[in-house]
Design an enzyme around this catalytic site. Structure first.
Site, PDB file in Angstrom:
ATOM      1  CB  CYS A   1     -45.388 -80.679   5.036  1.00  0.00           C
ATOM      2  SG  CYS A   1     -45.721 -81.098   3.322  1.00  0.00           S
TER       3      CYS A   1
ATOM      4  CG  ASN B   1     -43.178 -79.207  -0.157  1.00  0.00           C
ATOM      5  OD1 ASN B   1     -42.703 -79.955   0.699  1.00  0.00           O
ATOM      6  ND2 ASN B   1     -44.366 -78.641  -0.035  1.00  0.00           N
TER       7      ASN B   1
ATOM      8  CG  HIS C   1     -42.288 -77.512   5.132  1.00  0.00           C
ATOM      9  ND1 HIS C   1     -41.619 -78.541   4.502  1.00  0.00           N
ATOM     10  CD2 HIS C   1     -43.479 -77.386   4.495  1.00  0.00           C
ATOM     11  CE1 HIS C   1     -42.375 -79.009   3.534  1.00  0.00           C
ATOM     12  NE2 HIS C   1     -43.506 -78.332   3.501  1.00  0.00           N
TER      13      HIS C   1
HETATM   14  O1  UT7 Z   1     -45.896 -78.443   2.071  1.00  0.00           O
HETATM   15  C1  UT7 Z   1     -47.231 -78.472   2.460  1.00  0.00           C
HETATM   16  C2  UT7 Z   1     -47.791 -77.136   2.479  1.00  0.00           C
HETATM   17  N1  UT7 Z   1     -47.929 -76.615   1.131  1.00  0.00           N
HETATM   18  C3  UT7 Z   1     -47.666 -75.358   0.904  1.00  0.00           C
HETATM   19  O2  UT7 Z   1     -47.238 -74.669   1.800  1.00  0.00           O
HETATM   20  C4  UT7 Z   1     -48.005 -74.815  -0.440  1.00  0.00           C
HETATM   21  C5  UT7 Z   1     -48.724 -73.523  -0.249  1.00  0.00           C
HETATM   22  N2  UT7 Z   1     -49.125 -72.880  -1.494  1.00  0.00           N
HETATM   23  C6  UT7 Z   1     -48.267 -72.364  -2.378  1.00  0.00           C
HETATM   24  O3  UT7 Z   1     -47.062 -72.503  -2.264  1.00  0.00           O
HETATM   25  C7  UT7 Z   1     -48.854 -71.516  -3.489  1.00  0.00           C
HETATM   26  O4  UT7 Z   1     -50.224 -71.324  -3.248  1.00  0.00           O
HETATM   27  C8  UT7 Z   1     -48.670 -72.123  -4.900  1.00  0.00           C
HETATM   28  C9  UT7 Z   1     -47.206 -72.039  -5.331  1.00  0.00           C
HETATM   29  C10 UT7 Z   1     -49.136 -73.562  -4.886  1.00  0.00           C
HETATM   30  C11 UT7 Z   1     -49.490 -71.358  -5.928  1.00  0.00           C
HETATM   31  O5  UT7 Z   1     -49.208 -69.980  -5.901  1.00  0.00           O
HETATM   32  P1  UT7 Z   1     -50.381 -68.902  -5.821  1.00  0.00           P
HETATM   33  O6  UT7 Z   1     -49.753 -67.588  -5.933  1.00  0.00           O
HETATM   34  O7  UT7 Z   1     -51.174 -69.194  -4.556  1.00  0.00           O
HETATM   35  O8  UT7 Z   1     -51.223 -69.192  -7.118  1.00  0.00           O
HETATM   36  P2  UT7 Z   1     -52.736 -69.666  -7.289  1.00  0.00           P
HETATM   37  O9  UT7 Z   1     -52.916 -71.067  -6.795  1.00  0.00           O
HETATM   38  O10 UT7 Z   1     -53.635 -68.615  -6.698  1.00  0.00           O
HETATM   39  O11 UT7 Z   1     -52.871 -69.692  -8.845  1.00  0.00           O
HETATM   40  C12 UT7 Z   1     -52.676 -68.512  -9.629  1.00  0.00           C
HETATM   41  C13 UT7 Z   1     -52.819 -68.863 -11.104  1.00  0.00           C
HETATM   42  C14 UT7 Z   1     -54.041 -69.704 -11.427  1.00  0.00           C
HETATM   43  O12 UT7 Z   1     -54.572 -69.241 -12.652  1.00  0.00           O
HETATM   44  P3  UT7 Z   1     -55.864 -68.270 -12.659  1.00  0.00           P
HETATM   45  O13 UT7 Z   1     -56.946 -69.036 -11.973  1.00  0.00           O
HETATM   46  O14 UT7 Z   1     -55.432 -67.040 -11.907  1.00  0.00           O
HETATM   47  O15 UT7 Z   1     -56.086 -68.044 -14.127  1.00  0.00           O
HETATM   48  C15 UT7 Z   1     -53.490 -71.089 -11.648  1.00  0.00           C
HETATM   49  O16 UT7 Z   1     -54.262 -71.853 -12.525  1.00  0.00           O
HETATM   50  O17 UT7 Z   1     -51.683 -69.643 -11.544  1.00  0.00           O
HETATM   51  C16 UT7 Z   1     -52.153 -70.791 -12.256  1.00  0.00           C
HETATM   52  N3  UT7 Z   1     -51.186 -71.877 -12.102  1.00  0.00           N
HETATM   53  C17 UT7 Z   1     -50.105 -72.030 -12.906  1.00  0.00           C
HETATM   54  N4  UT7 Z   1     -49.697 -71.332 -13.974  1.00  0.00           N
HETATM   55  C18 UT7 Z   1     -48.555 -71.726 -14.577  1.00  0.00           C
HETATM   56  C19 UT7 Z   1     -51.151 -72.838 -11.150  1.00  0.00           C
HETATM   57  N5  UT7 Z   1     -50.077 -73.630 -11.341  1.00  0.00           N
HETATM   58  C20 UT7 Z   1     -49.419 -73.143 -12.427  1.00  0.00           C
HETATM   59  C21 UT7 Z   1     -48.240 -73.519 -13.092  1.00  0.00           C
HETATM   60  N6  UT7 Z   1     -47.846 -72.793 -14.163  1.00  0.00           N
HETATM   61  N7  UT7 Z   1     -47.470 -74.581 -12.695  1.00  0.00           N
END
Ligand code: UT7
Length: 323
Positions: free
Chosen positions: A114, A280, A250
């Site tokens: 990225c 992304n 980005h």
């Molecule tokens: O481009 C390269 C660099 N990449 C990035 O910059 C990405 C950086 N990360 C992010 O953008 C965010 O971390 C995400 C959008 C990927 C995730 O958001 P988050 O607020 O960090 O959520 P999380 O990973 O802490 O997950 C929260 C909850 C989890 O459930 P539990 O464990 O709290 O029960 C996940 O299983 O959300 C759940 N979850 C989803 N729920 C519904 C993860 N993906 C999904 C989904 N739909 N698609």
């Protein structure tokens, strides 16, 4: 006088197929509301069957040439930032060279996931400053839809396909930070963080693999590192955040984009945002946002722009340029 790399043309290409968040609700335990609120993404484009990274890159480059009023053989070099090339080799850049009908110069790929476009811009600027090239086409192009695990809701809803291109040209400028062109860059990587974001396959492991990401860990690094690399690059140019007209970040997550702007003391009115429509697109996201930002009438000649990105590696960096 100082030889600077000045943007003289922009172009972008997005595949025809648009996939709204709601489409994922049929196959995954997810909702439009979750994707929108956690990432800011509403839709993304996916390449058609048989449509490749170099096809999209060539279309974006053709548009950048038309925008500049130049032809392919006016260009000395092509640099393509991509982690999803058509083939293991030759480079996507040489394929673009051939698709454009360019029969001179040289072409190569840069792979920094990225952060790829920031790395490619920095390399192109160095090629121009050193006199090795006078015009460089810098392209970010990706087909991340080909490396998604469609059963992994935590990654497959986040990424999209597309390409963006900038044509850079050597121009003699007075040698101050009011010059047009690339003024400063800052590149970083730290391979200890490999396991946070990677593809679990590759040529020497005999598989293509799928993208794996510990999203919340990458998020933490992004918020910490992006404002810092942007400020370092601004400092190198003898400028500060108060001088910036546009952050063109980005486009991974609206919350990261908002957090970085806030840390830099800038309003979201100074940020070009496309994440809602593109998702992304990895190395393509910054040139897509620059090209779209120009088409929207946001980015104008003379504006001070800072681009910043982070991704797999971890690799991150920033470029300060005056449009
Ligand atoms: O481009 C390269 C660099 N990449 C990035 O910059 C990405 C950086 N990360 C992010 O953008 C965010 O971390 C995400 C959008 C990927 C995730 O958001 P988050 O607020 O960090 O959520 P999380 O990973 O802490 O997950 C929260 C909850 C989890 O459930 P539990 O464990 O709290 O029960 C996940 O299983 O959300 C759940 N979850 C989803 N729920 C519904 C993860 N993906 C999904 C989904 N739909 N698609």
């Amino acid at each position: 006088m100082t030889r600077r790399a000045v943007v003289v043309g922009t172009g972008h290409y997005l595949p025809q197929r648009v996939v709204e968040n709601a489409e994922f609700e049929a196959t995954l335990d997810t909702t439009d509301e979750w994707i929108r609120s956690r990432s800011g993404i509403e839709r993304r484009h996916f390449a058609a069957e048989g449509e490749t990274t170099s096809d999209m890159a060539a279309k974006a480059a053709e548009r950048a040439l038309a925008d500049a009023g130049l032809t392919a053989n006016d260009v000395d070099a092509i640099v393509v930032a991509t982690s999803t090339p058509d083939l293991t080799f030759p480079s996507a850049a040489t394929m673009v060279q051939s698709k454009l009908g360019m029969t001179r110069g040289f072409a190569f790929d840069v792979q920094a996931v990225c952060a790829g476009f920031v790395y490619a811009l920095s390399n192109a600027s160095a090629l121009i400053a050193s006199g090795q090239a006078s015009r460089v086409m810098v392209i970010g192009a990706e087909t991340f839809s080909r490396i998604m695990d469609w059963t992994d809701r935590s990654t497959c809803v986040l990424f999209g396909d597309g390409a963006g291109a900038l044509l850079l040209e050597a121009q003699e400028q007075p040698g101050t930070n009011s010059d047009r062109g690339i003024l400063a860059t800052d590149l970083n990587s730290d391979g200890r963080y490999k396991d946070l974001l990677y593809v679990d396959g590759g040529v020497s492991t005999h598989t293509t693999g799928h993208l794996r990401m510990q999203g919340n860990q990458v998020f933490r690094h992004a918020v910490e590192k992006l404002a810092s690399t942007a400020n370092t690059a601004l400092d190198r140019a003898g400028l500060s955040a108060a001088d910036v007209d546009w952050i063109v970040p980005h486009q991974a997550n609206i919350r990261i984009i908002q957090g970085t702007a806030k840390k830099m003391g800038l309003s979201m009115d100074n940020v070009v945002v496309t994440v809602q429509d593109h998702g992304n697109t990895s190395a393509a996201s910054i040139p897509l946002a620059l090209s779209v930002g120009k088409d929207r009438g946001q980015i104008k000649e003379g504006d001070l722009i800072v681009t910043e990105a982070i991704g797999g590696g971890l690799a991150w960096g920033a470029v300060v340029l005056r449009w």
